[in-house]
Design an enzyme around this catalytic site. Sequence first.
Site, PDB file in Angstrom:
ATOM      1  N   GLU A 163       0.952  -1.055   0.162  1.00  0.00           N
ATOM      2  CA  GLU A 163       0.164   0.008   0.096  1.00  0.00           C
ATOM      3  C   GLU A 163       1.103   1.183  -0.056  1.00  0.00           C
ATOM      4  O   GLU A 163       0.625   2.314  -0.638  1.00  0.00           O
ATOM      5  CB  GLU A 163      -0.736  -0.274   1.106  1.00  0.00           C
ATOM      6  CG  GLU A 163      -1.617   0.995   1.545  1.00  0.00           C
ATOM      7  CD  GLU A 163      -2.153   1.277   2.734  1.00  0.00           C
ATOM      8  OE1 GLU A 163      -2.431   2.646   3.244  1.00  0.00           O
ATOM      9  OE2 GLU A 163      -2.128   0.433   3.575  1.00  0.00           O
ATOM     10  N   ASP A 211       0.800   3.990  -2.972  1.00  0.00           N
ATOM     11  CA  ASP A 211       0.334   5.256  -2.867  1.00  0.00           C
ATOM     12  C   ASP A 211       1.407   6.228  -3.734  1.00  0.00           C
ATOM     13  O   ASP A 211       0.853   7.145  -4.151  1.00  0.00           O
ATOM     14  CB  ASP A 211       0.182   5.612  -1.260  1.00  0.00           C
ATOM     15  CG  ASP A 211      -0.160   7.116  -0.955  1.00  0.00           C
ATOM     16  OD1 ASP A 211      -1.192   7.525  -1.393  1.00  0.00           O
ATOM     17  OD2 ASP A 211       0.987   7.625  -0.467  1.00  0.00           O
ATOM     18  N   ASP A 240      -7.168   1.392   0.331  1.00  0.00           N
ATOM     19  CA  ASP A 240      -5.679   0.834   0.796  1.00  0.00           C
ATOM     20  C   ASP A 240      -5.432  -0.441  -0.034  1.00  0.00           C
ATOM     21  O   ASP A 240      -4.447  -0.613  -0.739  1.00  0.00           O
ATOM     22  CB  ASP A 240      -5.786   0.366   2.389  1.00  0.00           C
ATOM     23  CG  ASP A 240      -5.784   1.639   3.231  1.00  0.00           C
ATOM     24  OD1 ASP A 240      -5.617   2.823   2.792  1.00  0.00           O
ATOM     25  OD2 ASP A 240      -6.165   1.380   4.266  1.00  0.00           O
ATOM     26  N   GLU A 290      -4.462   0.777  -3.736  1.00  0.00           N
ATOM     27  CA  GLU A 290      -3.232   1.032  -3.715  1.00  0.00           C
ATOM     28  C   GLU A 290      -2.251  -0.185  -3.540  1.00  0.00           C
ATOM     29  O   GLU A 290      -1.206  -0.267  -4.134  1.00  0.00           O
ATOM     30  CB  GLU A 290      -2.888   2.134  -2.599  1.00  0.00           C
ATOM     31  CG  GLU A 290      -3.761   3.365  -2.792  1.00  0.00           C
ATOM     32  CD  GLU A 290      -3.372   4.399  -1.573  1.00  0.00           C
ATOM     33  OE1 GLU A 290      -3.603   5.623  -1.979  1.00  0.00           O
ATOM     34  OE2 GLU A 290      -3.191   3.849  -0.412  1.00  0.00           O
TER      35      GLU A 290
END
Length: 226
Positions: free
Chosen positions: A39, A43, A112, A115
């Site tokens: 994650e 991101d 999440d 990502e």
Amino acid sequence: MADIARLQKVLGYQFDNVELLQLALTHCSAGNQNNERLEFLGDSILNHIVAEALYLRYPSANEGEMSRMRASLVKGETLAEIARDLTLGDFLVLGVGERKSGGHRRNSILADTLEAIIGAILLDSDVERCRGTVLAWVEPRLQVLSASADNKDAKTRLQEFLQGRNYPLPQYDLLGVQGSDHAQQFKVACRLSTPQLVAEGKGSSRRRAEQDAAMTALERLTRNGD
């Protein structure tokens, strides 16, 4: 868990190392081997991909305008919407408590996980393939953005789109409500008379369902060249 092969087809990406995808789908409630590190990576690359796309697509936008547009595309609610489009909730690996409390529908978990999948794709391939896959997911939302209207919600943008063409305003109808009191799912139809179009949306409130339906209508109008 639902068929991973089906998920890869929906994602538009075939993993060489399927274990990366399985890790990306594993929430921290399910154990120490989870998607938190993926994650973090996802991101970072997501922000890069979106920033680059906005820079190339909007050459006259200034830094502040591009920052606001990027924020609207990478915020948790938007990512959760994309995750729902990709049916990620069907494939999540959750701990017992999180599963019982409806974690597969929670915006934060869905965002999440999306990502984390982006991070997994990057590790499984390269920046170019990761960029292509992510842009395919966000393209409909990129199409309805503009530097001047990036901070407006989907219903407002749809209304302005229709007014600019002297079309009648949309009508929103509640189609139904499902789920228990603490996990309700609203379903709404956005109806246009000119051009004739019906777009449906879902959300945890009627307002969110209407916004989702308006976004779908905008995407279809843009895709059809109206």
